[in-house]
Each structure stands twice: as structure tokens, then as C-alpha cells.
Design a protein around this motif. Sequence first.
Motif, PDB file in Angstrom:
ATOM      1  N   GLN A  15      -8.441  12.713  13.362  1.00 39.46           N
ATOM      2  CA  GLN A  15      -9.375  11.603  13.164  1.00 39.46           C
ATOM      3  C   GLN A  15     -10.774  12.110  12.851  1.00 39.46           C
ATOM      4  OE1 GLN A  15      -9.048   9.280  16.730  1.00 39.46           O
ATOM      5  NE2 GLN A  15      -7.201   8.236  16.049  1.00 39.46           N
ATOM      6  N   LEU A  16     -11.181  13.161  13.532  1.00 31.73           N
ATOM      7  CA  LEU A  16     -12.490  13.757  13.290  1.00 31.73           C
ATOM      8  C   LEU A  16     -12.587  14.294  11.859  1.00 31.73           C
ATOM      9  CD1 LEU A  16     -15.128  14.335  14.809  1.00 31.73           C
ATOM     10  CD2 LEU A  16     -14.185  16.562  15.401  1.00 31.73           C
ATOM     11  N   VAL A  17     -11.539  14.961  11.405  1.00 31.92           N
ATOM     12  CA  VAL A  17     -11.498  15.489  10.034  1.00 31.92           C
ATOM     13  C   VAL A  17     -11.567  14.346   9.025  1.00 31.92           C
ATOM     14  CG1 VAL A  17      -9.970  16.602   8.352  1.00 31.92           C
ATOM     15  CG2 VAL A  17     -10.377  17.673  10.579  1.00 31.92           C
ATOM     16  N   ALA A  18     -10.796  13.295   9.248  1.00 32.87           N
ATOM     17  CA  ALA A  18     -10.844  12.139   8.349  1.00 32.87           C
ATOM     18  C   ALA A  18     -12.245  11.523   8.366  1.00 32.87           C
ATOM     19  CB  ALA A  18      -9.796  11.109   8.749  1.00 32.87           C
ATOM     20  N   GLY A  19     -12.878  11.508   9.532  1.00 23.69           N
ATOM     21  CA  GLY A  19     -14.241  10.990   9.637  1.00 23.69           C
ATOM     22  C   GLY A  19     -15.242  11.842   8.878  1.00 23.69           C
ATOM     23  N   ILE A  20     -15.103  13.149   8.971  1.00 25.54           N
ATOM     24  CA  ILE A  20     -15.981  14.058   8.223  1.00 25.54           C
ATOM     25  C   ILE A  20     -15.821  13.804   6.732  1.00 25.54           C
ATOM     26  CG2 ILE A  20     -16.335  16.472   7.550  1.00 25.54           C
ATOM     27  CD1 ILE A  20     -15.674  17.221  10.491  1.00 25.54           C
ATOM     28  N   TRP A  21     -14.582  13.714   6.284  1.00 26.67           N
ATOM     29  CA  TRP A  21     -14.339  13.507   4.858  1.00 26.67           C
ATOM     30  C   TRP A  21     -14.836  12.126   4.419  1.00 26.67           C
ATOM     31  CZ3 TRP A  21     -14.463  16.401   1.066  1.00 26.67           C
ATOM     32  CH2 TRP A  21     -13.935  16.055  -0.160  1.00 26.67           C
ATOM     33  N   THR A  22     -14.685  11.117   5.261  1.00 29.13           N
ATOM     34  CA  THR A  22     -15.213   9.790   4.948  1.00 29.13           C
ATOM     35  C   THR A  22     -16.723   9.848   4.778  1.00 29.13           C
ATOM     36  OG1 THR A  22     -13.421   8.667   6.116  1.00 29.13           O
ATOM     37  CG2 THR A  22     -15.448   7.423   5.818  1.00 29.13           C
ATOM     38  N   GLU A  23     -17.407  10.568   5.659  1.00 29.14           N
ATOM     39  CA  GLU A  23     -18.861  10.705   5.573  1.00 29.14           C
ATOM     40  C   GLU A  23     -19.269  11.449   4.303  1.00 29.14           C
ATOM     41  OE1 GLU A  23     -21.225   9.456   7.744  1.00 29.14           O
ATOM     42  OE2 GLU A  23     -19.567   8.426   8.714  1.00 29.14           O
ATOM     43  N   ILE A  24     -18.523  12.493   3.949  1.00 29.43           N
ATOM     44  CA  ILE A  24     -18.837  13.265   2.744  1.00 29.43           C
ATOM     45  C   ILE A  24     -18.692  12.383   1.505  1.00 29.43           C
ATOM     46  CG2 ILE A  24     -18.019  15.145   1.243  1.00 29.43           C
ATOM     47  CD1 ILE A  24     -17.332  16.685   3.855  1.00 29.43           C
ATOM     48  N   ASN A 149     -24.344  15.887  12.157  1.00 25.73           N
ATOM     49  CA  ASN A 149     -23.853  14.508  12.307  1.00 25.73           C
ATOM     50  C   ASN A 149     -23.322  14.307  13.723  1.00 25.73           C
ATOM     51  OD1 ASN A 149     -23.833  13.422   9.323  1.00 25.73           O
ATOM     52  ND2 ASN A 149     -23.076  15.528   9.271  1.00 25.73           N
ATOM     53  N   VAL A 150     -24.192  14.456  14.713  1.00 25.56           N
ATOM     54  CA  VAL A 150     -23.772  14.445  16.117  1.00 25.56           C
ATOM     55  C   VAL A 150     -23.185  13.111  16.568  1.00 25.56           C
ATOM     56  CG1 VAL A 150     -25.258  16.330  16.856  1.00 25.56           C
ATOM     57  CG2 VAL A 150     -26.129  13.997  16.894  1.00 25.56           C
ATOM     58  N   ASP A 151     -23.446  12.039  15.860  1.00 22.62           N
ATOM     59  CA  ASP A 151     -22.897  10.735  16.240  1.00 22.62           C
ATOM     60  C   ASP A 151     -21.457  10.537  15.762  1.00 22.62           C
ATOM     61  OD1 ASP A 151     -25.157   9.920  17.588  1.00 22.62           O
ATOM     62  OD2 ASP A 151     -26.062   9.043  15.800  1.00 22.62           O
ATOM     63  N   LEU A 152     -21.005  11.358  14.845  1.00 21.11           N
ATOM     64  CA  LEU A 152     -19.668  11.186  14.287  1.00 21.11           C
ATOM     65  C   LEU A 152     -18.552  11.197  15.343  1.00 21.11           C
ATOM     66  CD1 LEU A 152     -18.071  10.805  11.649  1.00 21.11           C
ATOM     67  CD2 LEU A 152     -17.867  13.274  11.536  1.00 21.11           C
ATOM     68  N   PRO A 153     -18.541  12.128  16.298  1.00 21.67           N
ATOM     69  CA  PRO A 153     -17.464  12.100  17.300  1.00 21.67           C
ATOM     70  C   PRO A 153     -17.397  10.785  18.084  1.00 21.67           C
ATOM     71  CG  PRO A 153     -18.560  14.206  17.349  1.00 21.67           C
ATOM     72  CD  PRO A 153     -19.370  13.319  16.450  1.00 21.67           C
ATOM     73  N   ARG A 154     -18.544  10.178  18.374  1.00 19.25           N
ATOM     74  CA  ARG A 154     -18.556   8.915  19.118  1.00 19.25           C
ATOM     75  C   ARG A 154     -17.835   7.806  18.356  1.00 19.25           C
ATOM     76  NH1 ARG A 154     -24.230   9.297  19.930  1.00 19.25           N
ATOM     77  NH2 ARG A 154     -24.433  11.015  21.357  1.00 19.25           N
ATOM     78  N   TYR A 156     -15.214   8.012  16.858  1.00 17.13           N
ATOM     79  CA  TYR A 156     -13.774   8.184  17.068  1.00 17.13           C
ATOM     80  C   TYR A 156     -13.433   8.393  18.539  1.00 17.13           C
ATOM     81  CZ  TYR A 156     -13.866   8.327  12.081  1.00 17.13           C
ATOM     82  OH  TYR A 156     -14.066   7.979  10.769  1.00 17.13           O
ATOM     83  N   ASN A 157     -14.368   8.003  19.413  1.00 14.71           N
ATOM     84  CA  ASN A 157     -14.165   8.090  20.868  1.00 14.71           C
ATOM     85  C   ASN A 157     -13.834   9.504  21.337  1.00 14.71           C
ATOM     86  OD1 ASN A 157     -14.642   5.307  21.337  1.00 14.71           O
ATOM     87  ND2 ASN A 157     -12.565   4.890  20.610  1.00 14.71           N
ATOM     88  N   ILE A 158     -14.495  10.481  20.759  1.00  9.20           N
ATOM     89  CA  ILE A 158     -14.319  11.865  21.174  1.00  9.20           C
ATOM     90  C   ILE A 158     -15.589  12.277  21.900  1.00  9.20           C
ATOM     91  CG2 ILE A 158     -13.939  14.239  20.420  1.00  9.20           C
ATOM     92  CD1 ILE A 158     -12.600  12.993  17.893  1.00  9.20           C
ATOM     93  N   ASP A 159     -15.460  12.643  23.154  1.00  2.11           N
ATOM     94  CA  ASP A 159     -16.607  12.995  23.966  1.00  2.11           C
ATOM     95  C   ASP A 159     -16.525  14.468  24.347  1.00  2.11           C
ATOM     96  OD1 ASP A 159     -18.799  13.119  25.583  1.00  2.11           O
ATOM     97  OD2 ASP A 159     -18.253  11.386  26.798  1.00  2.11           O
ATOM     98  N   PHE A 160     -17.263  15.296  23.630  1.00  3.52           N
ATOM     99  CA  PHE A 160     -17.255  16.732  23.895  1.00  3.52           C
ATOM    100  C   PHE A 160     -18.015  17.085  25.167  1.00  3.52           C
ATOM    101  CE2 PHE A 160     -16.732  16.659  19.235  1.00  3.52           C
ATOM    102  CZ  PHE A 160     -15.575  17.399  19.139  1.00  3.52           C
ATOM    103  N   PHE A 161     -18.917  16.209  25.601  1.00  4.08           N
ATOM    104  CA  PHE A 161     -19.768  16.542  26.731  1.00  4.08           C
ATOM    105  C   PHE A 161     -19.051  16.433  28.070  1.00  4.08           C
ATOM    106  CE2 PHE A 161     -22.527  15.077  23.298  1.00  4.08           C
ATOM    107  CZ  PHE A 161     -23.219  16.257  23.092  1.00  4.08           C
ATOM    108  N   TYR A 162     -17.941  15.736  28.114  1.00  2.00           N
ATOM    109  CA  TYR A 162     -17.197  15.621  29.363  1.00  2.00           C
ATOM    110  C   TYR A 162     -15.914  16.429  29.352  1.00  2.00           C
ATOM    111  CZ  TYR A 162     -20.508  12.051  30.600  1.00  2.00           C
ATOM    112  OH  TYR A 162     -21.668  11.395  30.893  1.00  2.00           O
TER     113      TYR A 162
END
Length: 183
Positions: A15-24, A149-154, A156-162
Motif C-alpha cells: 500500500q505504501l508503494v502504491a501510495g508513493i507511485w500515486t503521489e509521483i 512526504n512524512v504524511d504519506l504513511p498516515r 495508509y494507517n501505517i504508524d512507524f513511531f509505535y
Amino acid sequence: MRFDLCGIYSDQFEQLVAGIWTEILCSVVQFYAPGRDGGRDAYYNGYSDLFKKEGKHVIQAKHTNNPVASFSDGDFWGNQSSIIREEIPKIKALVEQQRLDFYMLFSNRKLTSQVAYEITELIAKETGLPESSIILNGIEMIQDYLKDNVDLPRKYNIDFFYSPLTFVPDELAQIIQGFSKVL
């Protein structure tokens, strides 16, 4: 800041990869549920600023939980039963069916320029896809993109900080070497 891409689930990475590509692309990318995908985790048909052409873009994501994994590892690229070797027939079939003009592979593995060249050359030779239509993205590119693009993980509900604290042996070695120089 480094994002722990090994500490997330494989489907989150896709999902993160698809999000990166969507942003690009600044356009919607079709991404699919985990499972048998025929060599496509995500798909886009349209114009790409990256390639400066219209075409069918296939995005493939390959995730690992190993924090020191590399594209040059035998299980990924080096032997006949490697992940890359298993993907080649799928890529070739998509090319033959005229369902693929551009191929992007994302992985949370380290990627050196020599290995990128060798893998790209192999994929082109085996599938008929031009080398200029193949892009390999390693952890370095993904980390750089996420820093910008630090907001991108949010999204897709991906929380790296926890996620749990992890130590990468290469980074730990650099810290020890740094202390050694100072002392």
C-alpha cells in the motif's frame, strides 16, 4: 529519520508503494489485494512524467523483514529459484499480452548501482522490455521519498513511531566506529 520498513506487514508495504507511485503520478493507481497477482501489485494506464510517455505501468512490491537484506542476496536475485527469476516469466507474459510498457520494482532491500544494472539487463533480455522502461527502487529511494512526504504513511494507517525499536547491524557498526575514532 529512518522509517522501519522491515517492521511493517507486507500488505502495508504494498500500500505504501502504491501510495508513493500515486503521489509521483498525481493520479490514482489501481492496487490489488494480497495474493496471486500475476506480477502486478499495482497498475496504472496513462501518461507518466517519469517516462514522458503514455503506457501501461506495472508496479511490483517485494517486502522483507530482514533489515540487512540486499537486492544482491541469492534468494532475491543470485540463483535460479530467486524472486527475480520467478518474476521474469510473469513480466514476459504481460509484455506478450501487451499489458505492460513500464515496470517498476520496489523493495525494502539495499540496492547498489551494479546490481541494479545487472538485474535491469537480465529483465530486459529475458522479457523484451527495453531497459529504459525498467526501474528498480531500493530502500534508499523509498526512505528519501518518505522523508520528503512524512504524511504519506498516515494516509495508509501505517504508524512507524509505535513500532518496536530495531537495530540495523550496519548502523550499529558505524556508531561503534564513530566512538572508536573519538576515543
